[in-house]
Scaffold this motif. Structure first.
Motif, short mmCIF file in Angstrom:
data_model
loop_
_atom_site.label_atom_id
_atom_site.label_comp_id
_atom_site.label_asym_id
_atom_site.label_seq_id
_atom_site.Cartn_x
_atom_site.Cartn_y
_atom_site.Cartn_z
N PHE A 1 125.65 131.13 121.46
CA PHE A 1 124.49 131.25 120.58
C PHE A 1 123.62 132.44 121.00
O PHE A 1 123.13 133.18 120.16
CB PHE A 1 123.65 129.97 120.61
N SER A 2 123.45 132.58 122.28
CA SER A 2 122.61 133.65 122.79
C SER A 2 123.18 135.02 122.42
O SER A 2 122.47 135.89 121.90
CB SER A 2 122.50 133.49 124.31
N ARG A 3 124.47 135.20 122.68
CA ARG A 3 125.10 136.49 122.35
C ARG A 3 125.11 136.71 120.84
O ARG A 3 124.89 137.81 120.34
CB ARG A 3 126.54 136.53 122.90
N PHE A 4 125.38 135.64 120.10
CA PHE A 4 125.45 135.71 118.65
C PHE A 4 124.10 136.15 118.06
O PHE A 4 124.03 137.03 117.21
CB PHE A 4 125.86 134.34 118.10
N CYS A 5 123.02 135.54 118.54
CA CYS A 5 121.68 135.90 118.04
C CYS A 5 121.34 137.34 118.37
O CYS A 5 120.74 138.03 117.55
CB CYS A 5 120.63 134.96 118.62
N ALA A 6 121.73 137.80 119.54
CA ALA A 6 121.49 139.20 119.91
C ALA A 6 122.25 140.12 118.96
O ALA A 6 121.70 141.09 118.45
CB ALA A 6 121.91 139.43 121.35
N GLU A 7 123.50 139.79 118.69
CA GLU A 7 124.32 140.62 117.80
C GLU A 7 123.77 140.64 116.37
O GLU A 7 123.79 141.66 115.71
CB GLU A 7 125.77 140.10 117.78
N LYS A 8 123.32 139.48 115.91
CA LYS A 8 122.81 139.37 114.53
C LYS A 8 121.34 139.77 114.43
O LYS A 8 120.75 139.71 113.35
CB LYS A 8 122.96 137.92 114.04
N LYS A 9 120.74 140.11 115.58
CA LYS A 9 119.32 140.46 115.64
C LYS A 9 118.43 139.34 115.09
O LYS A 9 117.47 139.58 114.36
CB LYS A 9 119.06 141.79 114.93
N ILE A 10 118.78 138.11 115.45
CA ILE A 10 117.96 136.95 115.08
C ILE A 10 116.89 136.80 116.16
O ILE A 10 117.19 136.52 117.31
CB ILE A 10 118.84 135.68 114.98
N GLU A 11 115.64 136.99 115.76
CA GLU A 11 114.55 137.04 116.74
C GLU A 11 114.01 135.67 117.13
O GLU A 11 113.34 135.53 118.15
CB GLU A 11 113.42 137.92 116.21
N GLY A 12 114.27 134.69 116.30
CA GLY A 12 113.83 133.32 116.59
C GLY A 12 114.61 132.35 115.73
O GLY A 12 114.90 132.65 114.58
N ALA A 13 114.97 131.22 116.29
CA ALA A 13 115.76 130.24 115.54
C ALA A 13 115.58 128.86 116.16
O ALA A 13 115.01 128.72 117.24
CB ALA A 13 117.24 130.62 115.54
N SER A 14 116.07 127.85 115.48
CA SER A 14 116.05 126.49 115.99
C SER A 14 117.48 126.00 116.13
O SER A 14 118.33 126.31 115.29
CB SER A 14 115.30 125.56 115.04
N ILE A 15 117.73 125.23 117.18
CA ILE A 15 119.04 124.63 117.38
C ILE A 15 118.91 123.13 117.12
O ILE A 15 117.99 122.49 117.62
CB ILE A 15 119.57 124.88 118.81
N LEU A 16 119.83 122.61 116.35
CA LEU A 16 119.85 121.18 116.05
C LEU A 16 121.23 120.63 116.38
O LEU A 16 122.23 121.12 115.88
CB LEU A 16 119.54 120.97 114.55
N LEU A 17 121.26 119.65 117.24
CA LEU A 17 122.53 119.04 117.64
C LEU A 17 122.40 117.53 117.52
O LEU A 17 121.73 116.89 118.33
CB LEU A 17 122.88 119.44 119.08
N ARG A 18 123.02 116.98 116.49
CA ARG A 18 123.01 115.53 116.32
C ARG A 18 124.24 114.98 117.02
O ARG A 18 125.29 115.62 117.01
CB ARG A 18 123.07 115.16 114.85
N PHE A 19 124.14 113.81 117.61
CA PHE A 19 125.31 113.23 118.26
C PHE A 19 125.23 111.70 118.21
O PHE A 19 124.18 111.12 118.00
CB PHE A 19 125.44 113.71 119.71
N GLY A 20 126.37 111.12 118.40
CA GLY A 20 126.43 109.65 118.44
C GLY A 20 126.50 109.04 117.05
O GLY A 20 126.95 109.69 116.10
N GLU A 21 126.03 107.82 116.95
CA GLU A 21 126.12 107.06 115.70
C GLU A 21 125.34 107.72 114.58
O GLU A 21 124.14 107.96 114.71
CB GLU A 21 125.58 105.63 115.92
N MET A 22 126.04 108.03 113.48
CA MET A 22 125.40 108.71 112.35
C MET A 22 124.31 107.87 111.69
O MET A 22 123.43 108.41 111.03
CB MET A 22 126.46 109.12 111.31
N ASP A 23 124.34 106.56 111.90
CA ASP A 23 123.30 105.68 111.37
C ASP A 23 121.92 106.03 111.92
O ASP A 23 120.90 105.70 111.35
CB ASP A 23 123.58 104.22 111.79
N TYR A 24 121.90 106.73 113.06
CA TYR A 24 120.63 107.06 113.70
C TYR A 24 120.23 108.51 113.55
O TYR A 24 119.14 108.90 113.97
CB TYR A 24 120.71 106.75 115.21
N THR A 25 121.12 109.36 113.00
CA THR A 25 120.87 110.81 113.10
C THR A 25 120.71 111.55 111.77
O THR A 25 120.19 112.64 111.76
CB THR A 25 122.03 111.51 113.84
N GLY A 26 121.23 111.02 110.71
CA GLY A 26 121.22 111.78 109.46
C GLY A 26 122.38 112.75 109.37
O GLY A 26 122.46 113.54 108.42
#
Ligand code: ZN
Length: 159
Positions: free
Chosen positions: A94-119
């Motif tokens: 992600f870090s290298r990718f953002c540098a390459e794409k010149k993304i200056e700020g972003a949010s990371i979202l990682l859902r895990f486990g039972e989908m009933d709790y995460t959307g």
């Protein structure tokens, strides 16, 4: 390998996504497994690591300028199942990718486990990296909360 449930239809956001998910459910195919990705995901793989691949989200969140996914190559649903080195690789990619794409700020979202709790719509572990306009760009047009990219983090506990 435990592969059920693969999808959660009630968490789909757009009709094309719903259609694809219904087909995956019918065929019992995980669309994000590495061996199925080319057939079931439209966007090409941009970056490939030992554990993860980065691709664009086929169904970006409304208002996003950048919406990419890091998809774990193996079918797992929980961060507890990550192999040694996988979490380091995720942030490094992600870090290298953002540098390459010149993304200056972003949010990371990682859902895990039972989908009933995460959307989450697909149980296969994947992380989102999302970025939209700068505050400066939208200032004086739309106000909170409409100025923000909205994503589901789970179900609210009743008050
Ligand atoms: Zn999978």
């Amino acid at each position: 390998m435990k592969k059920k449930p693969l999808v959660e239809m009630s968490h789909a956001r757009v009709s094309a996504q719903k259609k694809r998910m219904a087909e995956c459910q019918r065929l019992n195919v995980c669309p994000l497994c590495w061996e199925n990705l080319e057939e079931w995901h439209n966007a090409p793989v941009i970056k490939k690591g030992k554990f993860w691949v980065i691709t664009e989200n086929d169904y970006p969140y409304k208002g996003s300028l950048h919406h990419y996914l890091a998809i774990y190559k193996e079918h797992i649903s929980s961060i507890a199942e990550l192999k040694k080195g996988a979490s380091e690789e995720l942030f490094s990619l992600f870090s290298r990718f953002c540098a390459e794409k010149k993304i200056e700020g972003a949010s990371i979202l990682l859902r895990f486990g039972e989908m009933d709790y995460t959307g989450a719509s697909i149980s296969h572990l994947h992380a989102h990296i999302i970025s939209g306009a700068s505050k400066k760009k939208i200032e004086n047009s739309v106000k909170f909360p409409d100025s923000f990219i909205i994503s589901v983090l789970g179900y609210k506990t009743p008050e």
